[in-house]
Design an enzyme around this catalytic site. Structure first.
Site, PDB file in Angstrom:
ATOM      1  N   LYS A  71     -20.560  18.112 -14.138  1.00  0.00           N
ATOM      2  CA  LYS A  71     -20.534  18.705 -15.395  1.00  0.00           C
ATOM      3  C   LYS A  71     -21.642  19.593 -15.869  1.00  0.00           C
ATOM      4  O   LYS A  71     -21.535  20.532 -16.556  1.00  0.00           O
ATOM      5  CB  LYS A  71     -20.456  17.476 -16.469  1.00  0.00           C
ATOM      6  CG  LYS A  71     -20.137  18.051 -17.739  1.00  0.00           C
ATOM      7  CD  LYS A  71     -19.962  16.938 -18.757  1.00  0.00           C
ATOM      8  CE  LYS A  71     -19.840  17.343 -20.131  1.00  0.00           C
ATOM      9  NZ  LYS A  71     -19.890  16.226 -21.232  1.00  0.00           N
ATOM     10  N   GLN A  72     -22.863  19.483 -15.569  1.00  0.00           N
ATOM     11  CA  GLN A  72     -24.210  19.969 -15.899  1.00  0.00           C
ATOM     12  C   GLN A  72     -25.164  19.540 -15.089  1.00  0.00           C
ATOM     13  O   GLN A  72     -25.264  18.524 -14.273  1.00  0.00           O
ATOM     14  CB  GLN A  72     -24.441  19.548 -17.421  1.00  0.00           C
ATOM     15  CG  GLN A  72     -24.692  18.161 -17.708  1.00  0.00           C
ATOM     16  CD  GLN A  72     -24.962  17.731 -19.142  1.00  0.00           C
ATOM     17  OE1 GLN A  72     -25.753  18.357 -19.663  1.00  0.00           O
ATOM     18  NE2 GLN A  72     -24.188  16.829 -19.641  1.00  0.00           N
ATOM     19  N   TRP A 102     -29.232  13.280 -27.184  1.00  0.00           N
ATOM     20  CA  TRP A 102     -30.530  13.376 -26.241  1.00  0.00           C
ATOM     21  C   TRP A 102     -31.015  15.209 -26.745  1.00  0.00           C
ATOM     22  O   TRP A 102     -31.787  15.411 -26.105  1.00  0.00           O
ATOM     23  CB  TRP A 102     -30.325  13.106 -24.651  1.00  0.00           C
ATOM     24  CG  TRP A 102     -29.435  14.046 -24.049  1.00  0.00           C
ATOM     25  CD1 TRP A 102     -28.343  14.515 -24.213  1.00  0.00           C
ATOM     26  CD2 TRP A 102     -29.628  14.432 -22.820  1.00  0.00           C
ATOM     27  NE1 TRP A 102     -27.540  15.158 -23.438  1.00  0.00           N
ATOM     28  CE2 TRP A 102     -28.653  15.165 -22.291  1.00  0.00           C
ATOM     29  CE3 TRP A 102     -30.830  14.369 -21.847  1.00  0.00           C
ATOM     30  CZ2 TRP A 102     -28.373  16.005 -21.285  1.00  0.00           C
ATOM     31  CZ3 TRP A 102     -30.580  14.982 -20.499  1.00  0.00           C
ATOM     32  CH2 TRP A 102     -29.325  15.707 -20.278  1.00  0.00           C
ATOM     33  N   ASP A 103     -29.939  15.942 -26.944  1.00  0.00           N
ATOM     34  CA  ASP A 103     -30.087  17.201 -27.224  1.00  0.00           C
ATOM     35  C   ASP A 103     -31.575  17.562 -27.789  1.00  0.00           C
ATOM     36  O   ASP A 103     -32.262  18.517 -27.506  1.00  0.00           O
ATOM     37  CB  ASP A 103     -29.079  17.864 -28.053  1.00  0.00           C
ATOM     38  CG  ASP A 103     -27.634  17.659 -27.747  1.00  0.00           C
ATOM     39  OD1 ASP A 103     -27.386  16.778 -26.976  1.00  0.00           O
ATOM     40  OD2 ASP A 103     -26.766  18.409 -27.611  1.00  0.00           O
ATOM     41  N   GLU A 115     -21.894  13.737 -17.002  1.00  0.00           N
ATOM     42  CA  GLU A 115     -20.779  12.649 -17.360  1.00  0.00           C
ATOM     43  C   GLU A 115     -19.419  12.626 -16.806  1.00  0.00           C
ATOM     44  O   GLU A 115     -18.486  11.960 -17.071  1.00  0.00           O
ATOM     45  CB  GLU A 115     -20.670  12.843 -18.854  1.00  0.00           C
ATOM     46  CG  GLU A 115     -22.042  12.452 -19.417  1.00  0.00           C
ATOM     47  CD  GLU A 115     -22.337  13.363 -20.636  1.00  0.00           C
ATOM     48  OE1 GLU A 115     -21.622  14.456 -20.893  1.00  0.00           O
ATOM     49  OE2 GLU A 115     -23.094  12.979 -21.388  1.00  0.00           O
TER      50      GLU A 115
END
Lengths: 277, 812
Positions: free
Chosen positions: B634-635, B383-384, B522
């Site tokens: 995580k993000q 998806w980056d 994640e």
């Protein structure tokens, strides 16, 4: 021509280093330089008899005698040698200490690799030879430490030992300040790829000599926590029979706390190599 | 015609040299990082920038986009390494010049942003004191995707002696697990033809060179060069004599040399031997062409024809076109800031890699997460690309964004199959995608601590389909590219909407929920009602419906055909309308917070500051089980959709969520800092925004976190552009037009950049007090300042906005 220096003071504790030194000399196909340090000078046969060493057990060797300050003599003699193998303790054996004063003085003052053998050492021997089978090399991700460990790796390429590299990440601690430092990845975008990639790079970077040999079983492990505890636990769980550690060369107060603890609690041979700064 | 590549007035190369490495900083352990940082590419082909002698510390690598093969050890595709074309070995009296053996008098490498090439300068002395100056320039053409150039200049400085150069295509760097060398020999070329062991794929590489001597007819002007240049060189380093700008040169008329080609399974090389005279400069210019049968029926013929088309001056022609195109691409993309030279370099570095990643990407392959610059991630596409690279391309070079989206269109069949296999409808795009669109995520990984973790992203990280739909919509919004929407975009939107429909389920509360998913965070797997996924699914359904209605009104025939093609029923579309507004959001009006997923608030709070400084991600410190039970993120997850849909949320809501989630985020992903930078800037936390901007910009440049050797983090570089334009410059693209609400870091004085919007070119130049717009094109667009302060901008006119007491207003 490589040489192995084995300083002996005639004590039982120092004699523990005989078999590892002899085995190492044979492995590296080099000369074993047995240095008897004592005020009492014995002829060769008497010396060997006193120590219970059979001449026929020795292949390529030199025996010499010196009297005086043991640490100073060892350091002088080691100039001509590639490795020093010695007991952590000698005549005045105080096993409550991690190592005796001579051993400490030697390891603090030489850049030669020193294989330290404790009085209660547990040696993994085959056919009366000590050959490491399961080796532990802790690496902190600093290039200088890895570079210092090259002499240990040069021994290992001649064995079939399984080699465990252990990188210990920690929190509340800054990474080493050195160009080329490579610690555990802070980012692991996709762990399914990241760890494989990181492990490969870590081994290539710090152990190219081992990584490039197909016969070597090299494994990288990552743990997190107190370095001394992690090394000791890892060595215990994996039954490591040889540990090689790079260090900064001083046991002074508040320094080398990891090494002090490992030396105190670990019974397998430990090779210490001082990092060139 | 001399062009700047070998006009030795090389001051042109030094206008903005980014990076310099003196001999003091040559560190073998860092070599693979440098290869990544200085990598080259054009989206079709990518190459690591290894030292041309290929030292043991080097990992040379050339990658051909789309050349995937099934991994012989696993059940997924990997991008196969092909032979490296950058090999050059120089011998003085049969002794190879060697950076590790000869005395290095000077050595550095840099990226030349002006010309889109990489440069190496090296001056060394052998043990007899013979000094050789060398300069090597390499580029991968952004003009012709098949062309790769290298130019080496050699100057025996204090001796006359026999020189030998071996330059060619090194097959030892290729992955012979997958490739067979056909060992082709073609006349006076270095040539390699390889084919896959397992498929019909094959490619052809052909190197042709020209050798010349340049007499130095004027005495050199001694160093130092310009002040600017001198500053880039390591302390105490002496300059390379090749680099003196006041030299004048002319081509000598004749030179005697021996030439041969050497072909074996290790590669194909051209060799030159000659008696080199002291003070003269010898120049070998090589152009390599590469063709494969995925895009050309006969790669061998095509590679040769390419040279015929370029004519006798093949190198000059190829290089000139590359430089011209590069200049145009650079000018289209450039972002200028004043106030911080260092930050400008971060941005330039990001732009360099963004341009080389995308130029010829798209259609049948996309930009892998590490671009074509390393083996890490196996060339897989995540998806980056849509979330972190598409914004740059959509708003600076929409043609490339279109092609990247076409890659997703072309992998729709794989996505449909993936959905079917998982028991869903529509299309479920692969979390890790290659050439087929089939799911390529490995099922598990053994961590270095011995633990085995199962990777569930391929099964449960379903938001990727809606992410792609979002990117389609943003592209459509920015371009109004009807042809794309009607022929490709709509099909993606409809199929992903169908997939969304099968994700949601009606619960007793009368609301639709999405169960058992993984969001961007994640660390928490198989969770229910992930706010990000739910929001994106809702949006996916809405835009599918909107595009259906748009086509119904404007392209009814095309819609009929599409409906027939994918068997789309009106009842399905009707359902999308029903679902969209009834999907659980996790939003609490009292607190203003979105709950990241159901049950998040009940997890253990962890004060992450207690663990700083740290060198490992939190899931390694805690272990995955403890991490799952904690609120460690995580993000950006909630913050991610607050960024994507910034126009839908008040600053108050964004602030509350930022303050709640930021302190819980461990930034275990390199995708995290840039989003935090944007959100912090939008809510006026400029110091924090700047801190995250720097953190992101340094991810590869400092390799602070030990994973640059495997390839560039191209998404984090996309994040650098996003942080500047969508964070500090405060740009929000919405249906009506572009909104700007700039908030600059204290250090910065101004930002200048261009945006493509609805086919028009909007130049933006802003500082802390004023914002200037100049619109070029043939139609008007709407631009808003701050909140709802819209103005219709006419083309070829200038507009100014000013800030008075934190409020931006138009200046009449």
């Amino acid at each position: 021509m490589k040489k192995i220096l084995l300083p002996l003071d005639g004590s039982e504790a120092s004699l523990k280093a005989f078999m590892p030194a002899k085995s190492l000399a044979e492995l590296l196909e080099t000369t074993l330089c047995i240095l008897h340090i004592s005020e009492e000078k014995l002829n060769q046969d008497a010396f060997l008899k006193k120590l219970g060493i059979k001449k026929e057990d020795l292949k390529c060797y030199i025996i010499s005698h010196k009297a005086g300050d043991p640490a100073k003599i060892i350091l002088e003699e080691s100039e001509q040698c590639d490795y020093i193998v010695m007991g952590t303790h000698g005549e005045t054996c105080d096993t409550t200490q991690k190592a005796g004063s001579v051993a400490i003085k030697v390891v603090e003052n030489t850049y030669k690799p020193v294989l330290l053998i404790k009085p209660d050492v547990e040696l993994s021997c085959q056919n009366d030879k000590w050959i490491p089978q399961k080796v532990l090399i802790p690496l902190n991700g600093a290039p200088n430490s890895a570079q210092a460990l090259l002499p240990a790796m040069n021994i290992l390429v001649k064995t079939t030992a399984e080699i465990d590299l252990l990188h210990i990440s920690s929190h509340k601690a800054e990474p080493p300040k050195e160009e080329g430092v490579f610690t555990a990845p802070y980012y692991e975008d996709y762990p399914q790829h990241e760890w494989n990639s990181w492990s490969k790079e870590f081994m290539r970077r710090f152990c190219p000599i081992l990584h490039n040999h197909n016969h070597i079983n090299l494994k990288l492990s990552l743990s997190h926590g107190n370095p001394a505890e992690e090394i000791l636990n890892f060595a215990r769980e994996n039954k490591n029979d040889f540990i090689a550690i790079a260090w900064h060369g001083t046991f002074s107060h508040l320094r080398a706390s990891t090494l002090k603890r490992v030396l105190s609690e670990c019974t397998c041979p430990i090779m210490l190599i001082k990092i060139m700064t | 015609m001399d062009i700047i590549f070998f006009d030795l007035n090389l001051s042109k190369f030094s206008v903005k040299p980014y990076y310099s490495l003196s001999e003091k900083s040559y560190l073998p352990v860092n070599e693979r990082d440098i290869e990544t940082l200085f990598s080259m590419g054009n989206g079709y082909i990518g190459a690591r920038n290894s030292l041309e002698e290929f030292y043991p510390q080097s990992t040379p690598g050339t990658f051909l986009a789309g050349f995937y093969e099934k991994d012989i050890y696993n059940d997924f595709n990997i991008l196969v390494k092909i032979p490296d074309w950058t090999s050059i070995k120089i011998f003085v009296e049969d002794e190879q010049l060697d950076l590790t053996k000869n005395e290095t008098l000077f050595h550095r490498r840099y990226i030349d942003f002006n010309n889109g090439c990489v440069v190496r300068e090296w001056q060394c002395a052998d043990n007899l004191g013979r000094i050789t100056g060398i300069k090597i320039i390499k580029f991968i053409s952004v003009s012709n995707k098949h062309e790769l150039g290298k130019c080496v200049l050699i100057k025996p400085e204090n001796y006359t002696g026999n020189l030998k150069v071996l330059s060619g295509i090194d097959c030892n760097t290729a992955d012979f697990n997958y490739l067979i060398n056909q060992n082709l020999s073609i006349g006076s070329h270095a040539s390699v033809q390889m084919k896959s062991k397992f498929s019909d794929k094959e490619f052809m590489m052909l190197q042709k060179s020209v050798f010349s001597c340049i007499d130095n007819i004027l005495s050199p002007t001694p160093y130092p060069l310009s002040q600017e240049r001198g500053q880039m060189v390591g302390e105490g380093a002496s300059p390379p004599p090749l680099d003196t700008p006041k030299f004048k040169f002319e081509l000598s008329s004749s030179i005697e040399f021996n030439y041969q080609t050497i072909n074996n399974f290790g590669g194909s090389f051209e060799e030159w031997k000659w008696l080199a005279e002291a003070g003269k400069i010898y120049n070998i210019k090589s152009l390599t062409t590469i063709y494969n049968n995925m895009d050309t029926p006969n790669p061998k013929e095509a590679a040769q024809e390419n040279f015929l088309e370029l004519g006798n001056n093949f190198f000059e022609s190829g290089a000139q076109k590359h430089v011209e195109k590069w200049l145009s691409r650079w000018n289209e993309s450039v972002v200028k800031i004043t106030g911080s030279e260092c930050d400008q370099k971060y941005i330039d570095f990001a732009l360099y890699h963004l341009i080389i990643s995308g130029e010829f990407s798209g259609d049948r392959y996309s930009i892998p997460a590490r671009n074509l610059s390393g083996e890490a991630y196996k060339g897989h596409v995540f998806w980056d690309t849509e979330m972190f690279l598409l914004p740059f391309f959509t708003y600076t070079k929409p043609e490339i964004a279109r092609k990247l989206l076409l890659y997703r269109y072309n992998t729709l069949d794989g996505a449909r199959q993936h959905a079917r296999e998982e028991g869903f409808k529509g299309a479920s795009f692969a979390w890790e995608s290659t050439d087929t669109g089939r799911e390529m995520t490995p099922s598990h990984v053994i961590l270095p601590n011995g633990n085995v973790i199962y990777i569930l992203s391929g099964q449960y990280e379903n938001h990727i389909s809606s992410d792609i739909a979002y990117a389609v919509w943003k592209y459509w919004q920015a371009t109004e590219d009807m042809e794309f929407l009607v022929n490709y975009g709509a099909e993606i939107l409809f199929e992903t909407a169908r997939f969304c429909e099968s994700l949601i389920s009606l619960e007793d509360d009368g609301i639709y929920h999405i169960l058992t998913v993984i969001g961007p965070d994640e660390y928490h797997e198989k969770i229910n009602d992930n706010a990000y996924t739910n929001y994106l699914v809702r949006h996916n359904l809405e835009i599918a419906l909107q595009s259906f209605e748009f086509m119904e009104n404007n392209y009814s025939e095309e819609l009929l055909l599409l409906k027939k093609k994918i068997s789309l029923k009106n009842s399905e579309v009707k359902n999308w309308k029903n679902y969209a507004g009834k999907i659980y959001s996790g939003f609490d009006e009292k607190t203003g917070l979105f709950e990241q997923f159901k049950g998040f608030y009940e997890l253990e709070y962890v004060d992450l500051r207690r663990f700083e400084p740290r060198t490992a991600p939190m899931d390694i410190i805690f272990g995955s089980e403890k991490t799952k039970k904690s609120q460690v993120i995580k993000q950006a997850d909630v913050l991610m959709f607050l960024y994507l849909f910034g126009e839908n949320f008040s600053e108050d809501i964004v602030r509350k969520n930022y303050e709640f989630y930021e302190s819980k985020t461990g930034h275990g992903s390199s995708l995290s800092p840039s989003i935090h930078s944007i959100i912090a800037a939008r809510i006026g936390k400029i110091d924090e925004a700047y801190k995250y901007f720097i953190k992101n910009a340094k991810i590869d440049l400092n390799d602070e976190f030990g994973n640059s050797a495997g390839g560039i983090h191209i998404a984090s570089l996309g994040g650098v552009w996003m942080s500047v334009v969508m964070g500090f410059a405060g740009m929000y693209p919405v249906d009506k037009g572009l909104i700007f609400n700039p908030k600059l870091p204290e250090e910065w004085e101004s930002i200048e950049f261009s945006i493509k919007w609805k086919g028009q070119d909007l130049k933006v130049n802003l500082n802390k007090e004023e914002i200037n717009f100049t619109l070029s094109g043939d139609k008007n667009i709407f631009v808003g300042l701050g909140n709802n302060n819209w103005k219709e901008l006419e083309s070829n006119k200038n507009y100014i906005g000013t800030r008075i007491q934190e409020i931006w207003n138009w200046k009449d």
